[in-house]
Structures are given as structure tokens and as C-alpha cells.
Design a protein around this motif. Structure first.
Motif, PDB file in Angstrom:
ATOM      1  N   ILE A   1       0.965  -1.184   0.293  1.00 24.76           N
ATOM      2  CA  ILE A   1      -0.157   0.193   0.270  1.00 24.76           C
ATOM      3  C   ILE A   1       0.966   1.451  -0.101  1.00 24.76           C
ATOM      4  CG2 ILE A   1      -1.214   1.469   1.264  1.00 24.76           C
ATOM      5  CD1 ILE A   1      -2.600  -0.790   2.253  1.00 24.76           C
ATOM      6  N   TYR A   2       0.537   1.967  -1.412  1.00 24.59           N
ATOM      7  CA  TYR A   2       1.448   3.490  -1.143  1.00 24.59           C
ATOM      8  C   TYR A   2       0.898   4.453  -0.232  1.00 24.59           C
ATOM      9  CZ  TYR A   2       4.722   0.500  -3.684  1.00 24.59           C
ATOM     10  OH  TYR A   2       5.391  -0.602  -4.106  1.00 24.59           O
ATOM     11  N   GLU A   3       1.715   5.537   0.428  1.00 26.26           N
ATOM     12  CA  GLU A   3       1.190   6.410   1.222  1.00 26.26           C
ATOM     13  C   GLU A   3       1.455   7.718   0.830  1.00 26.26           C
ATOM     14  OE1 GLU A   3      -0.647   4.595   4.868  1.00 26.26           O
ATOM     15  OE2 GLU A   3       2.311   4.760   4.675  1.00 26.26           O
ATOM     16  N   GLU A   4       0.991   8.869   0.852  1.00 30.98           N
ATOM     17  CA  GLU A   4       1.758  10.101   0.403  1.00 30.98           C
ATOM     18  C   GLU A   4       1.622  10.750   1.523  1.00 30.98           C
ATOM     19  OE1 GLU A   4       1.752  13.047  -3.293  1.00 30.98           O
ATOM     20  OE2 GLU A   4       0.665  12.375  -2.796  1.00 30.98           O
ATOM     21  N   ASN A   5       2.085  11.736   2.296  1.00 33.22           N
ATOM     22  CA  ASN A   5       1.937  12.829   3.311  1.00 33.22           C
ATOM     23  C   ASN A   5       2.598  14.230   2.443  1.00 33.22           C
ATOM     24  OD1 ASN A   5       2.556  14.843   5.239  1.00 33.22           O
ATOM     25  ND2 ASN A   5       3.317  13.055   6.475  1.00 33.22           N
ATOM     26  N   VAL A   6       2.170  15.304   2.309  1.00 30.20           N
ATOM     27  CA  VAL A   6       1.946  16.047   1.277  1.00 30.20           C
ATOM     28  C   VAL A   6       2.920  17.558   1.768  1.00 30.20           C
ATOM     29  CG1 VAL A   6       0.110  15.767  -0.284  1.00 30.20           C
ATOM     30  CG2 VAL A   6      -0.249  16.567   1.663  1.00 30.20           C
ATOM     31  N   ASP A   7       2.305  16.612   3.609  1.00 33.47           N
ATOM     32  CA  ASP A   7       3.153  17.822   4.546  1.00 33.47           C
ATOM     33  C   ASP A   7       5.019  17.583   4.609  1.00 33.47           C
ATOM     34  OD1 ASP A   7       1.055  19.050   5.657  1.00 33.47           O
ATOM     35  OD2 ASP A   7       0.993  17.554   6.708  1.00 33.47           O
TER      36      ASP A   7
ATOM     37  N   GLN B   1       8.538  11.433   1.680  1.00 29.72           N
ATOM     38  CA  GLN B   1       7.008  12.396   0.935  1.00 29.72           C
ATOM     39  C   GLN B   1       6.604  10.877   0.797  1.00 29.72           C
ATOM     40  OE1 GLN B   1       7.149  14.680  -2.660  1.00 29.72           O
ATOM     41  NE2 GLN B   1       4.429  14.505  -3.030  1.00 29.72           N
ATOM     42  N   ILE B   2       7.080   9.814  -0.250  1.00 30.30           N
ATOM     43  CA  ILE B   2       6.361   8.972  -0.538  1.00 30.30           C
ATOM     44  C   ILE B   2       6.528   7.705   0.735  1.00 30.30           C
ATOM     45  CG2 ILE B   2       5.865   6.738  -1.968  1.00 30.30           C
ATOM     46  CD1 ILE B   2       5.702   9.685  -3.615  1.00 30.30           C
ATOM     47  N   THR B   3       5.505   6.985   1.265  1.00 31.98           N
ATOM     48  CA  THR B   3       6.413   5.864   1.947  1.00 31.98           C
ATOM     49  C   THR B   3       5.182   4.066   1.724  1.00 31.98           C
ATOM     50  OG1 THR B   3       4.285   6.048   3.583  1.00 31.98           O
ATOM     51  CG2 THR B   3       6.602   6.634   3.746  1.00 31.98           C
TER      52      THR B   3
ATOM     53  N   PRO C   1       8.232   1.799   5.111  1.00 36.28           N
ATOM     54  CA  PRO C   1       9.680   2.396   3.955  1.00 36.28           C
ATOM     55  C   PRO C   1      10.224   3.632   3.301  1.00 36.28           C
ATOM     56  CG  PRO C   1       9.679   0.253   3.436  1.00 36.28           C
ATOM     57  CD  PRO C   1       8.373   0.710   4.266  1.00 36.28           C
ATOM     58  N   GLY C   2      11.142   4.243   3.778  1.00 34.72           N
ATOM     59  CA  GLY C   2      10.515   5.728   2.835  1.00 34.72           C
ATOM     60  C   GLY C   2      11.321   5.393   1.587  1.00 34.72           C
ATOM     61  N   PHE C   3      10.567   6.317   0.451  1.00 37.50           N
ATOM     62  CA  PHE C   3      10.925   6.308  -0.778  1.00 37.50           C
ATOM     63  C   PHE C   3      12.039   7.603  -0.765  1.00 37.50           C
ATOM     64  CE2 PHE C   3      11.046   7.586  -5.306  1.00 37.50           C
ATOM     65  CZ  PHE C   3      11.233   6.946  -5.868  1.00 37.50           C
ATOM     66  N   CYS C   4      12.996   7.606  -1.398  1.00 38.04           N
ATOM     67  CA  CYS C   4      13.866   8.198  -1.188  1.00 38.04           C
ATOM     68  C   CYS C   4      14.445   9.983  -2.053  1.00 38.04           C
ATOM     69  CB  CYS C   4      15.597   8.076  -1.483  1.00 38.04           C
ATOM     70  SG  CYS C   4      17.159   9.360  -2.001  1.00 38.04           S
TER      71      CYS C   4
ATOM     72  N   TYR D   1      13.501   2.500   1.153  1.00 45.83           N
ATOM     73  CA  TYR D   1      14.469   2.199   2.592  1.00 45.83           C
ATOM     74  C   TYR D   1      13.619   2.235   3.590  1.00 45.83           C
ATOM     75  CZ  TYR D   1      18.430   3.132  -1.089  1.00 45.83           C
ATOM     76  OH  TYR D   1      19.313   3.725  -1.894  1.00 45.83           O
ATOM     77  N   GLU D   2      13.823   0.906   4.720  1.00 41.72           N
ATOM     78  CA  GLU D   2      13.624   0.977   6.298  1.00 41.72           C
ATOM     79  C   GLU D   2      13.881   1.909   6.850  1.00 41.72           C
ATOM     80  OE1 GLU D   2      15.382  -1.676   4.186  1.00 41.72           O
ATOM     81  OE2 GLU D   2      13.505  -2.885   3.393  1.00 41.72           O
ATOM     82  N   ARG D   3      13.290   1.915   7.987  1.00 45.02           N
ATOM     83  CA  ARG D   3      12.883   2.984   8.541  1.00 45.02           C
ATOM     84  C   ARG D   3      13.636   2.594   9.988  1.00 45.02           C
ATOM     85  NH1 ARG D   3       9.270   7.966   7.493  1.00 45.02           N
ATOM     86  NH2 ARG D   3       8.038   6.582   7.211  1.00 45.02           N
ATOM     87  N   ASN D   4      12.771   1.211  10.409  1.00 48.03           N
ATOM     88  CA  ASN D   4      12.482   0.453  11.773  1.00 48.03           C
ATOM     89  C   ASN D   4      13.891   0.012  11.980  1.00 48.03           C
ATOM     90  OD1 ASN D   4      10.489   1.178  12.415  1.00 48.03           O
ATOM     91  ND2 ASN D   4       9.673  -1.382  11.479  1.00 48.03           N
ATOM     92  N   ASN D   5      15.309  -0.275  10.583  1.00 46.16           N
ATOM     93  CA  ASN D   5      16.700  -0.308  10.953  1.00 46.16           C
ATOM     94  C   ASN D   5      17.530   1.164  10.805  1.00 46.16           C
ATOM     95  OD1 ASN D   5      16.273  -0.374   8.244  1.00 46.16           O
ATOM     96  ND2 ASN D   5      16.660  -2.574   8.160  1.00 46.16           N
TER      97      ASN D   5
END
Length: 220
Positions: free
Chosen positions: A75-81, A90-92, A111-114, A129-133
Motif C-alpha cells: 500500500i503506497y501512501e503520500e504525505n504532502v506535508d 514524501q512517499i512511503t 519504508p521511505g522512497f528517497c 529504505y526501511e526506517r525501523n532499522n
């Protein structure tokens, strides 16, 4: 200084062993037992610096671009903030299905998209790139010189021709000194990517201030 000693540095391709650690000449300053800077030969430092700057230009990919090219098991999500925030993605994305380890449901990573890396091949999934690790954190620091607190690495504006001893032979490259006050650490441009990775690791360990910095992308 005799001629033989001078040739010892100006013809490093003839070296069979690492140099004597206290050698100096009028053109080349001793940095360590593996790296010499030469001040009388031109180098391609400006080109390498421009290459690094290209690494840090926003790639402009939208969530539609990402969804089209990436794995549909997410599932792809966008945080416009976060669009104009220099560090945060911006995209996870996250897995549609829950994952279990030894019968226990694992915590979902997002994970965040660079937002800086440009896709030169079809493997867009590798730009998450994973953010938990802390893989996202490490990528942003070591590839783009951007710290989680918003600090941006200061880049040197002057470079020098240098010889570096790597894997039992010398190679010619560009080098530079750390531009931060009271720090004279020396670095050679590496072979991978933009070549500043060693310097960026040094910056994050030695020069990043702990207080929060501005974290918004500069307006053009």
C-alpha cells in the motif's frame, strides 16, 4: 632533497610497496601512509562536486510514478506535508499482508522512497529504505549528506590531485580537506557513486550539531 626522493612521489605507479611514512616533497604533502596530495597538478574536483550536487536535486517523482513501477504487494501512501521537508520522505509504503515471525505478528515498517535518487534502471523498489532499522537514515546521511535533525553537510570548495594506495596499488584521484573550522582531516574521492561517502560519515560523527536545524527545502 635528492632527485630519487622526488621521483618516489611523482611516479607512484612504479611503487611496489607502501611509501615510507615520513616522506615529504616540495609538491606533495604527506597525509598518511596511504595518501599523498599533490599541489602542482590539476584535478577534476569541481566535476565531482557538481556530480554530488546532482545527487541532491529532488527527483520530482510522484506517487503515481512510484506505484506504476513498484511492487503491487504494498500500500503506497503520500504525505504532502513532507514535500518540501529536506529529510522526511514524501512517499512511503507498507505490506498489504501481515507478516509473522515464530507465530508473532511483526511490526509493520513504512519504508521511505528517497526523494533525491534518480532511477537509472527499472528497479524502483530498491529506492525504498526501511526506517525501523535505520537504513533510510543511513542512506540520507551517507549518500546525500542530510541528517535527521535537518543539518546539511558543508562541502569543500577546493580540491587537489592526489594519489591513494588501495588494494596493493596506487590510483590517481582528487582529494580535499575537511572544510569545517579547526579540522584538517584529509579525504580522497572514492570510486563508488559520487565519491564523498567517507567524508559524509566523518561529518555525521564529528561535525553534526545536536540542536535542530532548518529542515525545509530552500526555495528557488
Amino acid at each position: 632533497m635528492d632527485t630519487a626522493s622526488n621521483n618516489y612521489v611523482t611516479q607512484p605507479e612504479k611503487f611496489k610497496v607502501a611509501p615510507f611514512p615520513f616522506f615529504l616533497c616540495e609538491y606533495c604533502q604527506k597525509i598518511s601512509d596511504t595518501c599523498y596530495f599533490c599541489y602542482n597538478r590539476p584535478c577534476n574536483f569541481i566535476r565531482k562536486l557538481q556530480q554530488f550536487q546532482l545527487y541532491n536535486q529532488p527527483n520530482g517523482f510522484t506517487i503515481d510514478n512510484v506505484v506504476y513501477h513498484c511492487d503491487n504487494d504494498y500500500i503506497y501512501e503520500e504525505n504532502v506535508d513532507n514535500k518540501d521537508r529536506i529529510y522526511d520522505p514524501q512517499i512511503t509504503r507498507c505490506k498489504i499482508e501481515d507478516e509473522f515471525v515464530n507465530g508473532k505478528k511483526t511490526k509493520k515498517d513504512h519504508p521511505g522512497f528517497c526523494k533525491y535518487c534518480t532511477m537509472y534502471d527499472e528497479n524502483w523498489d530498491s529506492n525504498f529504505y526501511e526506517r525501523n532499522n535505520s537504513r533510510y537514515r543511513g542512506h540520507m546521511i551517507n549518500t546525500h549528506g542530510i541528517h535527521p535533525n535537518g543539518a546539511i553537510c558543508k562541502m569543500p570548495d577546493t580540491g587537489y590531485f592526489c594519489y591513494k594506495w588501495v588494494r596493493n596499488h596506487w590510483f590517481e584521484t582528487s582529494g580535499f580537506f575537511c572544510p569545517y573550522p579547526n579540522c584538517n582531516a584529509a579525504f580522497a574521492i572514492g570510486e563508488k557513486g559520487h565519491g564523498f561517502h567517507e567524508y559524509l560519515r566523518h561529518w555525521s560523527k564529528v561535525h553534526v550539531k545536536l540542536e535542530p536545524q532548518s529542515i525545509m527545502l530552500p526555495t528557488i
